[in-house]
Design a protein around this motif. Structure first.
Motif, PDB file in Angstrom:
ATOM      1  N   ASP A  20       0.818  -1.220   0.000  1.00  0.00           N
ATOM      2  CA  ASP A  20       0.000   0.000   0.000  1.00  0.00           C
ATOM      3  C   ASP A  20       0.850   1.268   0.000  1.00  0.00           C
ATOM      4  OD1 ASP A  20      -2.284   1.566  -0.018  1.00  0.00           O
ATOM      5  OD2 ASP A  20      -2.481   1.538   2.165  1.00  0.00           O
ATOM      6  N   ILE A  21       1.768   1.369  -0.966  1.00  0.00           N
ATOM      7  CA  ILE A  21       2.669   2.524  -1.027  1.00  0.00           C
ATOM      8  C   ILE A  21       1.914   3.822  -1.272  1.00  0.00           C
ATOM      9  CG2 ILE A  21       3.262   2.252  -3.474  1.00  0.00           C
ATOM     10  CD1 ILE A  21       5.588   3.435  -0.602  1.00  0.00           C
ATOM     11  N   VAL A  22       0.827   3.762  -2.032  1.00  0.00           N
ATOM     12  CA  VAL A  22       0.036   4.968  -2.265  1.00  0.00           C
ATOM     13  C   VAL A  22      -0.586   5.448  -0.952  1.00  0.00           C
ATOM     14  CG1 VAL A  22      -1.935   5.906  -3.527  1.00  0.00           C
ATOM     15  CG2 VAL A  22      -0.399   4.314  -4.661  1.00  0.00           C
ATOM     16  N   GLY A  23      -1.041   4.508  -0.141  1.00  0.00           N
ATOM     17  CA  GLY A  23      -1.628   4.849   1.153  1.00  0.00           C
ATOM     18  C   GLY A  23      -0.627   5.366   2.162  1.00  0.00           C
ATOM     19  N   THR A  24       0.663   5.064   1.945  1.00  0.00           N
ATOM     20  CA  THR A  24       1.680   5.516   2.900  1.00  0.00           C
ATOM     21  C   THR A  24       2.269   6.874   2.541  1.00  0.00           C
ATOM     22  OG1 THR A  24       3.428   4.300   1.758  1.00  0.00           O
ATOM     23  CG2 THR A  24       2.348   3.169   3.586  1.00  0.00           C
ATOM     24  N   ILE A  25       1.784   7.492   1.460  1.00  0.00           N
ATOM     25  CA  ILE A  25       2.305   8.812   1.076  1.00  0.00           C
ATOM     26  C   ILE A  25       2.229   9.815   2.240  1.00  0.00           C
ATOM     27  CG2 ILE A  25       1.891  10.827  -0.396  1.00  0.00           C
ATOM     28  CD1 ILE A  25       1.362   8.856  -2.683  1.00  0.00           C
ATOM     29  N   PRO A  26       1.101   9.889   2.968  1.00  0.00           N
ATOM     30  CA  PRO A  26       1.084  10.815   4.111  1.00  0.00           C
ATOM     31  C   PRO A  26       2.161  10.509   5.156  1.00  0.00           C
ATOM     32  CG  PRO A  26      -1.131  10.104   3.597  1.00  0.00           C
ATOM     33  CD  PRO A  26      -0.197   9.262   2.771  1.00  0.00           C
ATOM     34  N   SER A  44      14.121   1.859  -1.077  1.00  0.00           N
ATOM     35  CA  SER A  44      13.591   0.865  -2.029  1.00  0.00           C
ATOM     36  C   SER A  44      14.473  -0.377  -2.085  1.00  0.00           C
ATOM     37  CB  SER A  44      13.477   1.474  -3.426  1.00  0.00           C
ATOM     38  OG  SER A  44      12.649   2.598  -3.407  1.00  0.00           O
ATOM     39  N   ILE A  45      15.781  -0.164  -2.197  1.00  0.00           N
ATOM     40  CA  ILE A  45      16.714  -1.296  -2.266  1.00  0.00           C
ATOM     41  C   ILE A  45      16.679  -2.096  -0.969  1.00  0.00           C
ATOM     42  CG2 ILE A  45      19.172  -1.926  -2.396  1.00  0.00           C
ATOM     43  CD1 ILE A  45      19.447   0.459  -4.410  1.00  0.00           C
ATOM     44  N   ALA A  46      16.684  -1.401   0.172  1.00  0.00           N
ATOM     45  CA  ALA A  46      16.644  -2.091   1.470  1.00  0.00           C
ATOM     46  C   ALA A  46      15.369  -2.914   1.604  1.00  0.00           C
ATOM     47  CB  ALA A  46      16.749  -1.084   2.609  1.00  0.00           C
ATOM     48  N   ALA A  47      14.228  -2.333   1.229  1.00  0.00           N
ATOM     49  CA  ALA A  47      12.958  -3.052   1.316  1.00  0.00           C
ATOM     50  C   ALA A  47      12.963  -4.274   0.396  1.00  0.00           C
ATOM     51  CB  ALA A  47      11.793  -2.128   0.964  1.00  0.00           C
ATOM     52  N   GLY A  48      13.492  -4.104  -0.824  1.00  0.00           N
ATOM     53  CA  GLY A  48      13.575  -5.215  -1.771  1.00  0.00           C
ATOM     54  C   GLY A  48      14.440  -6.347  -1.253  1.00  0.00           C
ATOM     55  N   ILE A  49      15.592  -5.996  -0.694  1.00  0.00           N
ATOM     56  CA  ILE A  49      16.497  -7.010  -0.135  1.00  0.00           C
ATOM     57  C   ILE A  49      15.835  -7.725   1.028  1.00  0.00           C
ATOM     58  CG2 ILE A  49      18.668  -7.329   1.144  1.00  0.00           C
ATOM     59  CD1 ILE A  49      19.847  -5.095  -0.694  1.00  0.00           C
ATOM     60  N   ILE A  50      15.215  -6.957   1.933  1.00  0.00           N
ATOM     61  CA  ILE A  50      14.540  -7.557   3.093  1.00  0.00           C
ATOM     62  C   ILE A  50      13.479  -8.558   2.619  1.00  0.00           C
ATOM     63  CG2 ILE A  50      12.944  -7.095   5.015  1.00  0.00           C
ATOM     64  CD1 ILE A  50      14.457  -4.378   5.357  1.00  0.00           C
ATOM     65  N   MET A  51      12.676  -8.157   1.620  1.00  0.00           N
ATOM     66  CA  MET A  51      11.599  -9.016   1.139  1.00  0.00           C
ATOM     67  C   MET A  51      12.134 -10.281   0.470  1.00  0.00           C
ATOM     68  SD  MET A  51       9.115  -5.968  -0.224  1.00  0.00           S
ATOM     69  CE  MET A  51       7.941  -6.962  -1.106  1.00  0.00           C
ATOM     70  N   ILE A  52      13.150 -10.143  -0.369  1.00  0.00           N
ATOM     71  CA  ILE A  52      13.692 -11.309  -1.078  1.00  0.00           C
ATOM     72  C   ILE A  52      14.384 -12.256  -0.101  1.00  0.00           C
ATOM     73  CG2 ILE A  52      15.415 -12.072  -2.777  1.00  0.00           C
ATOM     74  CD1 ILE A  52      14.575  -9.548  -4.434  1.00  0.00           C
ATOM     75  N   ILE A 141       8.869  -2.977  -5.972  1.00  0.00           N
ATOM     76  CA  ILE A 141       9.927  -2.094  -5.470  1.00  0.00           C
ATOM     77  C   ILE A 141      10.161  -0.941  -6.443  1.00  0.00           C
ATOM     78  CG2 ILE A 141      12.414  -1.969  -4.971  1.00  0.00           C
ATOM     79  CD1 ILE A 141      10.565  -3.121  -2.697  1.00  0.00           C
ATOM     80  N   ILE A 142      10.071  -1.209  -7.749  1.00  0.00           N
ATOM     81  CA  ILE A 142      10.192  -0.133  -8.741  1.00  0.00           C
ATOM     82  C   ILE A 142       9.066   0.881  -8.541  1.00  0.00           C
ATOM     83  CG2 ILE A 142      10.021   0.399 -11.209  1.00  0.00           C
ATOM     84  CD1 ILE A 142      11.478  -2.348 -11.682  1.00  0.00           C
ATOM     85  N   LEU A 143       7.856   0.387  -8.334  1.00  0.00           N
ATOM     86  CA  LEU A 143       6.713   1.265  -8.085  1.00  0.00           C
ATOM     87  C   LEU A 143       6.900   2.065  -6.788  1.00  0.00           C
ATOM     88  CD1 LEU A 143       3.892   2.148  -9.048  1.00  0.00           C
ATOM     89  CD2 LEU A 143       2.975   0.347  -7.590  1.00  0.00           C
ATOM     90  N   VAL A 144       7.394   1.392  -5.754  1.00  0.00           N
ATOM     91  CA  VAL A 144       7.675   2.057  -4.473  1.00  0.00           C
ATOM     92  C   VAL A 144       8.661   3.201  -4.685  1.00  0.00           C
ATOM     93  CG1 VAL A 144       8.903   1.739  -2.259  1.00  0.00           C
ATOM     94  CG2 VAL A 144       7.106   0.139  -2.936  1.00  0.00           C
TER      95      VAL A 144
END
Length: 191
Positions: A20-26, A44-52, A141-144
């Motif tokens: 929900d990246i759109v919802g986290t804009i605020p 973005s990179i950190a989140a991607g690494i954590i997820m993978i 992650i690209i979208l994020v």
């Protein structure tokens, strides 16, 4: 190991809804005003690494340290709960005076790659090919990254009052997600 376009789309949509990246804009805008700067690439990179990494070793890691998925999800629900309270009530609970950036905590983890995302990844792994999940993670992650990078423009477009309304609204939504995550997993603690 094969690529399945339908699986990639399905997993991407599920992850998009959970992240929900759109919802986290605020929240992103709020964090930027607190710390001054958010490194979109780093987050973005950190989140991607954590997820993978969590996709491949998450359940084993949690078992190794004696934490079940339900406990992990309940802990994540508390973090989301407090972030939601900050948004709704306009109070500051998260205090990290040393940080010059909120890129890793709380942005990459737990906002983007949080307990909800992690538990979703574990359940997706049992239903879909791993390669398709990894591709879906990368697409998300690209979208994020795009949303994080354009958050100043989005902030200007919405204005201070618009952001205030969205912050409170998404605070309530985040609170509901926290309660749902808690309720769905708290029963598992006592089984």
């Amino acid at each position: 190991m094969f690529f399945d376009f339908k699986e990639i789309i399905t997993v991407s949509m599920v992850l998009f809804a959970v992240i929900d990246i759109v919802g986290t804009i605020p929240i992103v805008v709020d964090l930027r005003t607190k710390v001054g700067h958010i490194e979109s690439e780093k987050a973005s990179i950190a989140a991607g690494i954590i997820m993978i990494v969590f996709l491949f070793i998450g359940e084993e890691f949690l078992n190794l340290i004696g934490i079940d998925v339900h406990s992990f999800a309940v802990a994540g629900s508390f973090v989301l709960f407090f972030l939601a309270l900050e948004m709704i009530l306009g109070i500051r609970i998260y205090k990290d005076e040393e940080a010059s950036s909120a890129s890793i905590v709380p942005l990459a983890f737990p906002l983007i790659a949080g307990a909800g995302t992690m538990t979703t990844l574990l359940s997706l792994r049992s239903q879909f090919q791993t390669v398709n999940i990894v591709i879906a993670i990368i697409l998300n992650i690209i979208l994020v990254y795009v949303v994080l990078k354009s958050s100043p423009k989005i902030e200007k477009m919405l204005g201070k009052n618009g952001l205030g309304v969205i912050r409170k609204t998404f605070g309530v939504v985040l609170l509901a997600i926290a309660v749902k995550l808690f309720a769905a997993n708290v029963k598992g603690l006592f089984v």
